[in-house]
Design a protein around this motif. Structure first.
Motif, mmCIF file in Angstrom:
data_model
loop_
_atom_site.group_PDB
_atom_site.id
_atom_site.type_symbol
_atom_site.label_atom_id
_atom_site.label_comp_id
_atom_site.label_asym_id
_atom_site.label_seq_id
_atom_site.Cartn_x
_atom_site.Cartn_y
_atom_site.Cartn_z
ATOM 1 N N ALA A 13 75.229 72.428 64.823
ATOM 2 C CA ALA A 13 74.144 72.810 63.913
ATOM 3 C C ALA A 13 74.604 73.975 63.038
ATOM 4 N N PRO A 14 74.092 74.061 61.804
ATOM 5 C CA PRO A 14 74.578 75.108 60.883
ATOM 6 C C PRO A 14 74.531 76.514 61.471
ATOM 7 N N HIS A 15 73.482 76.818 62.228
ATOM 8 C CA HIS A 15 73.330 78.167 62.780
ATOM 9 C C HIS A 15 73.216 78.144 64.304
ATOM 10 N N PHE A 16 73.765 77.097 64.910
ATOM 11 C CA PHE A 16 73.896 76.942 66.365
ATOM 12 C C PHE A 16 72.640 76.450 67.074
ATOM 13 N N TRP A 17 71.508 76.388 66.395
ATOM 14 C CA TRP A 17 70.290 75.890 67.027
ATOM 15 C C TRP A 17 69.738 74.735 66.203
ATOM 16 N N ARG A 18 69.332 73.666 66.898
ATOM 17 C CA ARG A 18 68.703 72.556 66.189
ATOM 18 C C ARG A 18 67.375 73.015 65.616
ATOM 19 N N GLU A 19 67.048 72.522 64.468
ATOM 20 C CA GLU A 19 65.852 72.965 63.756
ATOM 21 C C GLU A 19 64.617 72.787 64.627
ATOM 22 N N GLY A 20 63.831 73.859 64.712
ATOM 23 C CA GLY A 20 62.596 73.817 65.483
ATOM 24 C C GLY A 20 62.789 73.884 66.986
ATOM 25 N N ALA A 21 63.992 74.249 67.442
ATOM 26 C CA ALA A 21 64.243 74.309 68.885
ATOM 27 C C ALA A 21 63.302 75.302 69.543
ATOM 28 N N GLN A 22 62.521 74.823 70.507
ATOM 29 C CA GLN A 22 61.571 75.657 71.253
ATOM 30 C C GLN A 22 60.626 76.411 70.320
ATOM 31 N N GLY A 23 60.289 75.796 69.190
ATOM 32 C CA GLY A 23 59.292 76.356 68.288
ATOM 33 C C GLY A 23 59.729 77.578 67.520
ATOM 34 N N ALA A 24 61.020 77.879 67.461
ATOM 35 C CA ALA A 24 61.499 79.059 66.745
ATOM 36 C C ALA A 24 62.634 78.667 65.819
ATOM 37 N N ASP A 25 62.779 79.410 64.721
ATOM 38 C CA ASP A 25 63.921 79.122 63.862
ATOM 39 C C ASP A 25 65.176 79.761 64.452
ATOM 40 N N ALA A 26 66.317 79.465 63.840
ATOM 41 C CA ALA A 26 67.599 79.910 64.412
ATOM 42 C C ALA A 26 67.688 81.424 64.499
ATOM 43 N N ALA A 27 67.187 82.107 63.478
ATOM 44 C CA ALA A 27 67.279 83.567 63.473
ATOM 45 C C ALA A 27 66.440 84.169 64.596
#
Length: 340
Positions: A143-157
């Motif tokens: 993933a661009p920032h290491f987390w899939r979009e919407g993972a656990q209801g939070a953005d990557a940042a």
């Protein structure tokens, strides 16, 4: 990233997850209380280990700052004692909680071992933590920032900025990249630093490591492409890493007229640039990564310190710097202004 930044974010995330339905006013109160007394909200063994690490790290950095004006022999003696005491504390924390990554990381970095041995230990730690993260829901190396979009209801940042294990992994990558640069492993330095650059919610200047490595490799296209592709918030073209790296690159390519202009630009735009090039000045080792700065010239000091191996390995560079009209005068003005 300092523990005082990510620890409260983590504790707040955990508290809110177990106390649903709080009003905005209650959430704001919790936020303020955690900032004021994080230990009070360390409800799990992992959280308590993180608090213990934060306290040990704060004490380490405070004691190092107090030693700055000591005579050299006394400084070396007391620093060794401090490092030994701190390692004992960190080793105990890391033994009790293997996922208190920063405690284990700083323990490794404080060891009095050759740089290759330190790098080997860091790479083993990075591999172990990466294997753990791969099993965390939402984490994705691709993933661009290491987390899939919407993972656990939070953005990557948000996810990164409140996850001490993720931050410890990024710290480890950054430490590997900086030690790779210091030991002339320039391609490895750039590779590890590029991974750090992908993170969001994690304050870093890893792009500086990439720029210095590419300058040393005389990769002109790669150097300027990296500057163009950097995040807007990195303000790369105003950074001392870019301005110093450009000077080194042009000098090594034999384009002395352009290098001279780049040097003058570096000295004019980066306070202390001329001084630190002509007067190598000790900088407290990063424990574990670049610390925040209070004065703009501290960034310049960091950039020149990190480029030291490249500068030393570039024949006649410092002599050339001192021969450029105005550079020694600028160095002297800075020294008088700040009492160096």
């Amino acid at each position: 990233m300092e523990p005082r930044e990510y620890l409260p974010a983590y504790l707040e995330r955990e508290y809110l997850a177990s106390h649903e339905g709080l009003t905005p006013a209650a959430r704001a109160l919790v936020h303020e209380e955690i900032l004021r007394n994080p230990a009070k909200y360390a409800a799990t063994e992992h959280a308590q280990a993180l608090v213990a690490y934060a306290q040990a790290h704060e004490n380490l950095m405070r004691e190092l700052e107090r030693m700055e004006d000591l005579p050299d022999e006394e400084f070396e003696r007391r620093r060794e004692q401090l490092f030994n005491r701190t390692r004992e504390t960190l080793h105990s924390i890391g033994r009790e909680d293997r996922l208190c990554v920063d405690a284990r990381l700083v323990d490794i970095m404080l060891a009095d071992v050759p740089i290759d041995a330190c790098l080997n230990d860091l790479m083993h730690l990075e591999s172990e933590v990466y294997d753990y993260l791969r099993a965390v829901p939402g984490f994705d190396e691709e993933a661009p920032h290491f987390w899939r979009e919407g993972a656990q209801g939070a953005d990557a940042a948000e996810r990164t900025g409140s996850d001490p294990i993720m931050i410890g992994w990024l710290h480890t990558l950054e430490a590997i990249s900086q030690l790779s640069l210091a030991s002339a492993r320039y391609r490895a330095a750039a590779e590890y630093a590029r991974r750090v650059m992908r993170a969001r919610g994690y304050t870093n200047r890893a792009v500086g490591t990439v720029l210095l490595a590419l300058a040393r490799l005389e990769d002109e296209d790669g150097f300027f492409a990296c500057a163009r592709d950097a995040r807007p918030e990195d303000a790369v073209e105003d950074s001392p890493w870019f301005l110093l790296g450009r000077t080194l690159l042009l000098y090594k390519l034999g384009r002395r007229r352009n290098a001279r202009r780049a040097l003058r630009d570096f000295a004019a735009r980066c306070e202390g640039g001329a001084f630190f090039l002509l007067n190598p000045t000790y900088l407290t080792p990063y424990l574990p990564v670049r610390p925040p700065v209070r004065e703009a010239w501290e960034l310049t000091h960091q950039a020149v310190w990190e480029a030291d191996g490249i500068i030393v390995d570039t024949p006649d560079f410092v002599s050339w710097v001192s021969s450029i009209e105005g550079i020694e005068d600028e160095s002297e003005r800075f020294a008088q202004r700040y009492g160096f």
